[in-house]
Design a protein around this motif. Structure first.
Motif, PDB file in Angstrom:
ATOM      1  N   PHE A   6       0.810  -1.208   0.000  1.00 29.56           N
ATOM      2  CA  PHE A   6       0.000   0.000   0.000  1.00 29.56           C
ATOM      3  C   PHE A   6       0.847   1.263   0.000  1.00 29.56           C
ATOM      4  N   ASP A   7       2.163   1.148   0.308  1.00 30.38           N
ATOM      5  CA  ASP A   7       3.000   2.338   0.387  1.00 30.38           C
ATOM      6  C   ASP A   7       3.144   3.039  -0.958  1.00 30.38           C
ATOM      7  N   GLU A   8       2.921   2.328  -2.053  1.00 27.03           N
ATOM      8  CA  GLU A   8       3.077   2.908  -3.381  1.00 27.03           C
ATOM      9  C   GLU A   8       1.736   3.263  -4.015  1.00 27.03           C
ATOM     10  N   LEU A   9       0.706   3.341  -3.202  1.00 34.13           N
ATOM     11  CA  LEU A   9      -0.614   3.716  -3.723  1.00 34.13           C
ATOM     12  C   LEU A   9      -0.561   5.099  -4.352  1.00 34.13           C
ATOM     13  N   MET A  10      -1.122   5.197  -5.560  1.00 34.44           N
ATOM     14  CA  MET A  10      -1.133   6.472  -6.269  1.00 34.44           C
ATOM     15  C   MET A  10      -2.544   7.062  -6.319  1.00 34.44           C
ATOM     16  N   SER A  11      -3.536   6.209  -6.415  1.00 35.50           N
ATOM     17  CA  SER A  11      -4.918   6.695  -6.441  1.00 35.50           C
ATOM     18  C   SER A  11      -5.849   5.631  -5.882  1.00 35.50           C
ATOM     19  N   ILE A  12      -6.918   6.115  -5.265  1.00 35.64           N
ATOM     20  CA  ILE A  12      -7.952   5.233  -4.720  1.00 35.64           C
ATOM     21  C   ILE A  12      -9.300   5.719  -5.228  1.00 35.64           C
ATOM     22  N   GLY A  13     -10.112   4.788  -5.666  1.00 40.91           N
ATOM     23  CA  GLY A  13     -11.472   5.106  -6.071  1.00 40.91           C
ATOM     24  C   GLY A  13     -12.458   4.578  -5.044  1.00 40.91           C
ATOM     25  N   GLY A  17     -21.743   4.020  -1.109  1.00 36.95           N
ATOM     26  CA  GLY A  17     -23.065   3.442  -0.942  1.00 36.95           C
ATOM     27  C   GLY A  17     -23.722   3.970   0.317  1.00 36.95           C
ATOM     28  N   LYS A  18     -24.905   3.490   0.592  1.00 31.62           N
ATOM     29  CA  LYS A  18     -25.630   3.959   1.773  1.00 31.62           C
ATOM     30  C   LYS A  18     -24.948   3.476   3.055  1.00 31.62           C
ATOM     31  N   ASP A  19     -24.619   2.195   3.105  1.00 33.10           N
ATOM     32  CA  ASP A  19     -24.020   1.621   4.309  1.00 33.10           C
ATOM     33  C   ASP A  19     -22.585   1.148   4.095  1.00 33.10           C
ATOM     34  N   THR A  20     -22.236   0.837   2.855  1.00 31.78           N
ATOM     35  CA  THR A  20     -20.908   0.289   2.580  1.00 31.78           C
ATOM     36  C   THR A  20     -20.209   1.071   1.481  1.00 31.78           C
ATOM     37  N   PHE A  21     -18.876   1.126   1.563  1.00 38.78           N
ATOM     38  CA  PHE A  21     -18.038   1.727   0.539  1.00 38.78           C
ATOM     39  C   PHE A  21     -17.175   0.634  -0.076  1.00 38.78           C
ATOM     40  N   HIS A  22     -16.944   0.720  -1.387  1.00 34.43           N
ATOM     41  CA  HIS A  22     -16.041  -0.198  -2.074  1.00 34.43           C
ATOM     42  C   HIS A  22     -14.814   0.592  -2.525  1.00 34.43           C
ATOM     43  N   LEU A  23     -13.625   0.107  -2.155  1.00 36.32           N
ATOM     44  CA  LEU A  23     -12.373   0.789  -2.456  1.00 36.32           C
ATOM     45  C   LEU A  23     -11.552  -0.018  -3.443  1.00 36.32           C
ATOM     46  N   VAL A  24     -10.998   0.665  -4.427  1.00 38.26           N
ATOM     47  CA  VAL A  24     -10.046   0.072  -5.366  1.00 38.26           C
ATOM     48  C   VAL A  24      -8.888   1.050  -5.524  1.00 38.26           C
ATOM     49  N   GLY A  25      -7.657   0.553  -5.351  1.00 36.11           N
ATOM     50  CA  GLY A  25      -6.491   1.420  -5.431  1.00 36.11           C
ATOM     51  C   GLY A  25      -5.455   0.910  -6.411  1.00 36.11           C
ATOM     52  N   PHE A  26      -4.738   1.843  -7.060  1.00 32.32           N
ATOM     53  CA  PHE A  26      -3.683   1.515  -8.016  1.00 32.32           C
ATOM     54  C   PHE A  26      -2.348   2.057  -7.507  1.00 32.32           C
ATOM     55  N   ASN A  27      -1.275   1.328  -7.816  1.00 31.62           N
ATOM     56  CA  ASN A  27       0.055   1.821  -7.478  1.00 31.62           C
ATOM     57  C   ASN A  27       0.630   2.606  -8.646  1.00 31.62           C
ATOM     58  N   GLN A  28       1.888   3.000  -8.540  1.00 35.48           N
ATOM     59  CA  GLN A  28       2.513   3.826  -9.578  1.00 35.48           C
ATOM     60  C   GLN A  28       2.690   3.080 -10.892  1.00 35.48           C
ATOM     61  N   ASP A  29       2.670   1.749 -10.853  1.00 34.64           N
ATOM     62  CA  ASP A  29       2.798   0.947 -12.082  1.00 34.64           C
ATOM     63  C   ASP A  29       1.449   0.648 -12.722  1.00 34.64           C
ATOM     64  N   GLY A  30       0.380   1.172 -12.135  1.00 33.52           N
ATOM     65  CA  GLY A  30      -0.942   0.929 -12.685  1.00 33.52           C
ATOM     66  C   GLY A  30      -1.539  -0.398 -12.277  1.00 33.52           C
ATOM     67  N   GLN A  31      -0.932  -1.075 -11.309  1.00 33.06           N
ATOM     68  CA  GLN A  31      -1.441  -2.353 -10.842  1.00 33.06           C
ATOM     69  C   GLN A  31      -2.455  -2.147  -9.711  1.00 33.06           C
ATOM     70  N   VAL A  33      -3.752  -2.803  -6.345  1.00 30.43           N
ATOM     71  CA  VAL A  33      -3.175  -3.361  -5.116  1.00 30.43           C
ATOM     72  C   VAL A  33      -4.149  -3.266  -3.944  1.00 30.43           C
ATOM     73  N   LEU A  34      -5.287  -2.631  -4.153  1.00 31.59           N
ATOM     74  CA  LEU A  34      -6.273  -2.496  -3.080  1.00 31.59           C
ATOM     75  C   LEU A  34      -7.649  -2.800  -3.625  1.00 31.59           C
ATOM     76  N   CYS A  35      -8.337  -3.699  -2.984  1.00 33.73           N
ATOM     77  CA  CYS A  35      -9.714  -4.048  -3.368  1.00 33.73           C
ATOM     78  C   CYS A  35     -10.429  -4.452  -2.083  1.00 33.73           C
ATOM     79  N   LYS A  36     -11.256  -3.561  -1.573  1.00 34.58           N
ATOM     80  CA  LYS A  36     -11.776  -3.769  -0.233  1.00 34.58           C
ATOM     81  C   LYS A  36     -13.163  -3.167  -0.090  1.00 34.58           C
ATOM     82  N   GLN A  37     -13.981  -3.834   0.708  1.00 27.76           N
ATOM     83  CA  GLN A  37     -15.294  -3.308   1.063  1.00 27.76           C
ATOM     84  C   GLN A  37     -15.285  -2.939   2.545  1.00 27.76           C
ATOM     85  N   ILE A  38     -15.757  -1.737   2.872  1.00 28.03           N
ATOM     86  CA  ILE A  38     -15.761  -1.288   4.257  1.00 28.03           C
ATOM     87  C   ILE A  38     -17.132  -0.730   4.613  1.00 28.03           C
TER      88      ILE A  38
END
Length: 299
Positions: A6-13, A17-31, A33-38
């Motif tokens: 996660f240290d190389e995270l460049m952007s998070i989308g 939602g009403k009760d839950t958020f879905h997170l997706v993050g990319f590193n500097q290489d465009g990979q 690295v984050l896919c999470k529901q909170i």
């Protein structure tokens, strides 16, 4: 501390939602690295563990609250119109794919983001929405009264004032034609109308008071622009720092011709009607009032 992916995270989308958020993050290489529901309540705790980066979200309910929360934590939030996220969607529609598209759109340097609204702007916007709903319900109530009267063979000329001035006279002079039950129904509807009139007056006075104290309501010096339009603009765009010129604002609010040009041939149609329908509804009658008074055109 050991280095994590996660240290190389460049952007998070964030797909909000009403009760839950879905997170997706990319590193500097465009990979990815984050896919999470909170859960919504876990927003702060989750982002405290992530490196500071660009965080994108679609313009929707609570987007401005989430944006302000993340900005205080040191992130760089960007609120993106949904129409600008759509081209980045891939595959079937689901929450994770939506969050991935938002994360990609957030990195585009030329993409115009929505200005983050302050709490005062949201409060002012809420007042306008309440007033708009009350006016709509009042119109529906008046139309229902007219419809019931017509069913009894009683017609009233157009205009709110005409019906208000003649309502009691109609009930008195035509009491033989109106059944007792219908009379009670009409009186109840008239009471609803008077209650909504009172609520609209109170909300309108509150908006007018704000227009006198809000320093950004300078547009009232323009003919045709009063407290309603000036405060609605402040609620929508704040100080207008998102626009370089007035024409950009006209394009954003949908008052410029729709363009469909190709091969060097310019094709312009009717106004695009993009942006805020409520602002257009206020601007168009104001412009008509000015056009009907040529002696005010030099102003």
């Amino acid at each position: 501390m050991a280095k994590t992916e996660f240290d190389e995270l460049m952007s998070i989308g964030i797909d909000i939602g009403k009760d839950t958020f879905h997170l997706v993050g990319f590193n500097q290489d465009g990979q990815r690295v984050l896919c999470k529901q909170i859960k919504r309540l876990a927003l702060i705790a989750t982002f405290e563990e992530l490196p500071r980066c660009v965080v994108g979200m679609e313009a929707c309910l609570s987007a401005h609250f989430v944006s302000r929360t993340l900005r205080k934590m040191g992130f760089e939030p960007r609120i993106i119109p949904a129409i600008y996220v759509k081209p980045f969607n891939k595959g079937q529609k689901n929450d994770y794919n939506d969050a991935e598209a938002i994360a990609e759109a957030a990195l585009r340097p030329s993409l115009k983001a929505v200005s983050e609204k302050t709490q005062d702007q949201l409060d002012l916007q809420a007042l306008h929405r309440v007033r708009s709903r009350l006016v709509s319900r009042r119109t529906a109530t008046i139309n229902q009264i007219r419809a019931f009267l017509i069913e009894q063979g009683i017609t009233v000329r157009k205009g709110l004032r005409a019906l208000k001035n003649s309502f009691e006279t109609i009930l008195e002079e035509r009491k033989d034609e109106i059944s007792p039950r219908m009379r009670r129904i009409l009186i109840g509807l008239y009471g609803d109308w008077m209650w909504m009139d009172d609520r609209i007056d109170k909300v309108s006075k509150e908006i007018e008071e704000i227009s006198r104290t809000e320093e950004n309501c300078v547009l009232q010096t323009i003919p045709g622009i009063g407290p309603m339009i000036s405060t609605a603009m402040v609620a929508a765009i704040g100080e207008g720092e998102a626009f370089d010129r007035g024409r950009d604002f006209a394009a954003w609010v949908g008052l410029v011709p729709r363009q469909y040009s190709t091969g060097g041939r310019t094709i312009l149609g009717r106004i695009s009607k993009r942006g805020s329908r409520y602002l257009r509804m206020l601007f168009v009658p104001a412009a008509k009032v000015i056009m009907m008074r040529p002696h005010r055109w030099p102003d």
